[in-house]
Structure formats: structure tokens, C-alpha cells
Scaffold this motif. Structure first.
Motif, mmCIF file in Angstrom:
data_model
loop_
_atom_site.group_PDB
_atom_site.id
_atom_site.type_symbol
_atom_site.label_atom_id
_atom_site.label_comp_id
_atom_site.label_asym_id
_atom_site.label_seq_id
_atom_site.Cartn_x
_atom_site.Cartn_y
_atom_site.Cartn_z
ATOM 1 N N TRP A 73 0.834 -1.205 0.000
ATOM 2 C CA TRP A 73 0.000 0.000 0.000
ATOM 3 C C TRP A 73 0.871 1.258 0.000
ATOM 4 O O TRP A 73 0.593 2.226 -0.713
ATOM 5 C CB TRP A 73 -0.924 0.000 1.210
ATOM 6 C CG TRP A 73 -1.563 1.321 1.506
ATOM 7 C CD1 TRP A 73 -1.347 2.131 2.572
ATOM 8 C CD2 TRP A 73 -2.519 2.009 0.690
ATOM 9 N NE1 TRP A 73 -2.098 3.274 2.497
ATOM 10 C CE2 TRP A 73 -2.842 3.222 1.338
ATOM 11 C CE3 TRP A 73 -3.136 1.714 -0.529
ATOM 12 C CZ2 TRP A 73 -3.738 4.138 0.822
ATOM 13 C CZ3 TRP A 73 -4.043 2.628 -1.053
ATOM 14 C CH2 TRP A 73 -4.341 3.816 -0.378
ATOM 15 N N MET A 74 1.948 1.246 0.754
ATOM 16 C CA MET A 74 2.852 2.394 0.770
ATOM 17 C C MET A 74 3.469 2.640 -0.603
ATOM 18 O O MET A 74 3.718 3.784 -0.992
ATOM 19 C CB MET A 74 3.969 2.169 1.796
ATOM 20 C CG MET A 74 3.529 2.239 3.247
ATOM 21 S SD MET A 74 4.897 1.884 4.383
ATOM 22 C CE MET A 74 6.030 3.209 3.953
ATOM 23 N N ALA A 75 3.707 1.555 -1.360
ATOM 24 C CA ALA A 75 4.371 1.688 -2.656
ATOM 25 C C ALA A 75 3.505 2.408 -3.684
ATOM 26 O O ALA A 75 4.037 2.948 -4.665
ATOM 27 C CB ALA A 75 4.760 0.310 -3.187
ATOM 28 N N VAL A 76 2.195 2.426 -3.489
ATOM 29 C CA VAL A 76 1.302 3.096 -4.447
ATOM 30 C C VAL A 76 0.808 4.433 -3.902
ATOM 31 O O VAL A 76 -0.167 4.989 -4.402
ATOM 32 C CB VAL A 76 0.116 2.185 -4.828
ATOM 33 C CG1 VAL A 76 0.597 0.948 -5.554
ATOM 34 C CG2 VAL A 76 -0.691 1.790 -3.590
ATOM 35 N N THR A 77 1.471 4.918 -2.866
ATOM 36 C CA THR A 77 1.113 6.221 -2.299
ATOM 37 C C THR A 77 2.355 7.101 -2.251
ATOM 38 O O THR A 77 3.467 6.657 -2.543
ATOM 39 C CB THR A 77 0.540 6.071 -0.878
ATOM 40 O OG1 THR A 77 1.534 5.489 -0.022
ATOM 41 C CG2 THR A 77 -0.704 5.195 -0.879
ATOM 42 N N GLN A 78 2.168 8.350 -1.889
ATOM 43 C CA GLN A 78 3.289 9.266 -1.672
ATOM 44 C C GLN A 78 3.341 9.615 -0.198
ATOM 45 O O GLN A 78 2.390 10.140 0.377
ATOM 46 C CB GLN A 78 3.128 10.542 -2.506
ATOM 47 C CG GLN A 78 4.325 11.484 -2.406
ATOM 48 C CD GLN A 78 4.123 12.760 -3.183
ATOM 49 O OE1 GLN A 78 3.037 13.334 -3.163
ATOM 50 N NE2 GLN A 78 5.159 13.224 -3.868
ATOM 51 N N TRP A 79 4.495 9.316 0.408
ATOM 52 C CA TRP A 79 4.669 9.600 1.831
ATOM 53 C C TRP A 79 6.129 9.958 2.052
ATOM 54 O O TRP A 79 6.987 9.106 2.191
ATOM 55 C CB TRP A 79 4.265 8.390 2.670
ATOM 56 C CG TRP A 79 4.329 8.633 4.155
ATOM 57 C CD1 TRP A 79 4.419 9.826 4.794
ATOM 58 C CD2 TRP A 79 4.319 7.636 5.175
ATOM 59 N NE1 TRP A 79 4.462 9.663 6.141
ATOM 60 C CE2 TRP A 79 4.388 8.324 6.418
ATOM 61 C CE3 TRP A 79 4.238 6.257 5.172
ATOM 62 C CZ2 TRP A 79 4.400 7.653 7.626
ATOM 63 C CZ3 TRP A 79 4.251 5.590 6.383
ATOM 64 C CH2 TRP A 79 4.321 6.280 7.604
ATOM 65 N N ASN A 80 6.415 11.246 2.044
ATOM 66 C CA ASN A 80 7.772 11.765 2.210
ATOM 67 C C ASN A 80 7.855 12.609 3.462
ATOM 68 O O ASN A 80 6.945 13.396 3.761
ATOM 69 C CB ASN A 80 8.209 12.604 1.008
ATOM 70 C CG ASN A 80 8.321 11.778 -0.261
ATOM 71 O OD1 ASN A 80 8.400 10.549 -0.213
ATOM 72 N ND2 ASN A 80 8.325 12.446 -1.392
ATOM 73 N N PRO A 128 5.179 18.142 3.589
ATOM 74 C CA PRO A 128 4.044 18.171 4.516
ATOM 75 C C PRO A 128 2.741 17.824 3.802
ATOM 76 O O PRO A 128 2.501 18.239 2.667
ATOM 77 C CB PRO A 128 4.036 19.618 5.033
ATOM 78 C CG PRO A 128 5.411 20.142 4.764
ATOM 79 C CD PRO A 128 5.871 19.443 3.525
ATOM 80 N N GLY A 129 1.905 17.054 4.459
ATOM 81 C CA GLY A 129 0.611 16.702 3.901
ATOM 82 C C GLY A 129 0.650 15.597 2.875
ATOM 83 O O GLY A 129 -0.368 15.338 2.207
ATOM 84 N N SER A 130 1.803 14.933 2.721
ATOM 85 C CA SER A 130 1.904 13.861 1.720
ATOM 86 C C SER A 130 1.686 12.491 2.344
ATOM 87 O O SER A 130 2.151 11.487 1.815
ATOM 88 C CB SER A 130 3.281 13.902 1.050
ATOM 89 O OG SER A 130 4.296 13.597 1.996
ATOM 90 N N ASP A 131 1.023 12.451 3.473
ATOM 91 C CA ASP A 131 0.826 11.192 4.193
ATOM 92 C C ASP A 131 -0.142 10.297 3.426
ATOM 93 O O ASP A 131 -1.355 10.516 3.415
ATOM 94 C CB ASP A 131 0.290 11.494 5.590
ATOM 95 C CG ASP A 131 0.262 10.250 6.466
ATOM 96 O OD1 ASP A 131 0.655 9.175 5.983
ATOM 97 O OD2 ASP A 131 -0.144 10.364 7.628
ATOM 98 N N HIS A 132 0.398 9.318 2.704
ATOM 99 C CA HIS A 132 -0.389 8.308 1.989
ATOM 100 C C HIS A 132 -1.310 8.918 0.931
ATOM 101 O O HIS A 132 -2.472 8.555 0.823
ATOM 102 C CB HIS A 132 -1.211 7.469 2.975
ATOM 103 C CG HIS A 132 -0.356 6.641 3.896
ATOM 104 N ND1 HIS A 132 0.599 5.767 3.451
ATOM 105 C CD2 HIS A 132 -0.317 6.585 5.250
ATOM 106 C CE1 HIS A 132 1.188 5.182 4.494
ATOM 107 N NE2 HIS A 132 0.658 5.677 5.599
ATOM 108 N N THR A 133 -0.776 9.839 0.150
ATOM 109 C CA THR A 133 -1.510 10.344 -1.004
ATOM 110 C C THR A 133 -1.374 9.337 -2.143
ATOM 111 O O THR A 133 -0.271 8.993 -2.553
ATOM 112 C CB THR A 133 -0.957 11.706 -1.447
ATOM 113 O OG1 THR A 133 -1.017 12.614 -0.340
ATOM 114 C CG2 THR A 133 -1.764 12.260 -2.618
#
Length: 293
Positions: free
Chosen positions: A29-36, A40-45
Motif C-alpha cells: 500500500w505504501m508503494a502506491v502512495t506518496q509519503w515523504n 508536509p501533507g503527503s501522508d499516503h496520497t
């Protein structure tokens, strides 16, 4: 009770689900999201396959894959050949055979961190024992940590020293199913050790060899501690030019150093798919060998 057998095996499935299946699915799931960490605000986009598209054009990823494959080949081939020969010798009747069998396992039970530190000192450029020995025979000093081929070779030596005894015991266990009558008949025919090794030991160990190749492939793709300890300063970059950075080190760098959690998960899933492909290739090869024999 009809449910008693399921109760006995339930702990395995509970542990596997908690520490195996759940991390695998969550990493997917993390691999298909953006979490850097730096955004800021990129938590599991959700970004779909964007991380994988980036991975294909990532030169550092392909460099880490090349390093991992090269170190794996340089260490696995001599390692398994030596392990088969040691198992063949330990299968013979000799004095102190039990002690020798225990002794070959000592490198494997030694702390991997300690092994990495010691070999990093042995392969030191200025004060290393290896360079001192080379100077005795008229060869110049080698900077093992800075060169690509040099670092690959040094790490291959470390892995061969650490895992040869372990694989030798696996091969020795496989040889226990081989009848001693075959070796006795070969002795009566005047066969030497190498002839017995080639005509009896290797064919008998064919399934075990395939198993050890698969396990060595998986271990190589996950290679982390030895190259990390080998690098001065224990940087996950694997040298100034990333000359011996492995895939696992690249995951570590992306996750902990740069805080690119989703991209690190993407590289981890790429490693998982490489392992699946490698195991599948070994399985197909083993079936072809069995059908042709």
C-alpha cells in the motif's frame, strides 16, 4: 475434538500474519502512495504506479541491482563449490569427524557485525593484513573500499568465508541418504576422490544444490550488514561512488536518510518481485533437469 489440529498449527499462522503477511501488504500500500518526510501533507496520497515508473528510470536503483547481482555471483559460485567439496570430505570416515563438522559452522554463528568490522580491517588500504601479504609478494596496495571490482571481490570473500560451512552441513545432510556402498564400490574400482565427487556426490546432491542456490539467491538480494560494516563510516551509500551499494542498503538510505518512505517501500517490493522471479527460474530449471535425467 476435530478442531484440535487447527489449534496446534494456529500459532504459526498468527505469527506469519502479524510479522509476514501484514508488513507485506502494508508495504504494498505504501508503494502506491506518496509519503515523504520532507513534503508536509503527503501522508499516503495515492499515486498509483508513479513510484514504480520513477524506479525504472532510477540509475541508483539499477546500480544497486548490478552490485547485488555481481557480489552474489562472485560469492555464491565458489561458496557452493567449496561447500560441496567440504561435505564430500566430511562424509568420509575419519578421526574427529564430529569435531570438524562442528567447526565448519563457526563462521556462521559468529556475529555478522563483528565479521564485518574484522574484515574491513583486514582489507584496509594502509594497515590491512591483506595488503601486507600482497606487498610481500611484490604486489602493490589495493584500495579495497574505493574500487568497484575490488570491493565486490572483498565482499565475496567475506560472504564465502561466512556461509560455506553452513551450506556444507546442508550438503552433508543430503549425503546421509546416499548409500556407502556406492563409495565402497568406487574404491574397489580405484576411483579417486575427485572421481567419486563428480560421479556420486554431485548427482546425489542435485535437489539440495537447487535448494541452496535458491536460498543463496534470496540471501544475496537481502544483503545488507556485510557491505554496511565494510564501508568506512557505515554509510548506506556503499562508498563514495556507490560502488558496492546493495538493494537493501538503497532501501535503508531512502527510508532513514532521505525519509522517502513510499519510495523505499517501492524498492522493497521490487526486491520481492526479483526474488519471486529468481525462485521461479530456479524451479523451472530444476524441473527441466529432472525431466532430462
Amino acid at each position: 475434538m476435530t478442531g484440535t489440529p487447527y489449534l496446534y498449527i494456529a500459532p504459526f499462522f498468527v505469527v506469519f500474519a502479524a510479522f509476514g503477511l501484514f508488513p507485506l501488504l502494508y508495504t504494498g500500500w505504501m508503494a502506491v502512495t506518496q509519503w515523504n518526510r520532507d513534503i508536509p501533507g503527503s501522508d499516503h496520497t495515492f499515486v498509483g504506479l508513479g513510484n514504480f515508473a520513477r524506479l525504472i528510470h532510477d540509475d541508483y536503483f539499477w546500480n544497486a541491482l548490478r552490485n547485488t547481482a555481481a557480489i552474489g555471483v562472485l560469492s555464491t559460485v565458489p561458496q557452493l563449490l567449496l561447500a560441496m567439496w567440504i561435505a564430500h570430505l566430511l562424509h568420509r570416515r575419519m578421526r574427529g569427524r564430529t569435531l570438524l563438522r562442528m567447526g565448519v559452522l563457526l563462521p556462521n554463528i559468529t556475529s555478522v557485525a563483528a565479521v564485518g568490522v574484522i574484515f574491513a580491517q583486514l582489507f584496509g588500504r594502509d594497515l590491512g593484513v591483506i595488503n601486507w601479504v600482497l606487498s610481500l609478494v611484490g604486489l602493490g596496495k589495493v584500495d579495497w573500499q574505493s574500487g568497484t571490482w575490488q570491493s565486490w571481490l572483498a565482499l565475496a570473500v567475506i560472504l564465502t568465508w561466512r556461509w560455506t560451512g553452513y551450506n556444507a552441513l546442508i550438503y552433508l545432510a543430503g549425503l546421509q541418504a546416499v548409500s556407502d556402498d556406492l563409495y565402497e564400490a568406487a574404491d574397489l574400482d580405484g576411483a579417486g576422490q575427485f572421481q567419486k565427487f563428480r560421479t556420486i556426490t554431485v548427482p546425489a546432491l542435485r535437489p539440495t544444490i537447487i535448494f541452496s542456490v535458491i536460498m543463496s539467491t534470496i540471501g544475496t538480494i537481502q544483503l545488507f550488514t556485510e557491505p554496511l560494516m565494510f564501508n568506512p563510516g557505515m554509510s548506506p551509500t556503499g562508498g563514495d561512488s556507490r560502488q558496492f551499494q546493495t538493494l537493501a542498503m538503497y532501501v535503508y538510505e531512502q527510508f532513514w536518510t532521505h525519509g522517502k518512505y513510499s519510495y523505499a517501500a517501492t524498492v522493497s517490493w521490487a526486491m520481492f518481485m526479483i526474488i519471486v522471479l529468481a525462485v521461479g527460474a530456479n524451479y523451472l530449471l530444476s524441473r527441466r533437469i529432472r525431466s532430462s535425467s
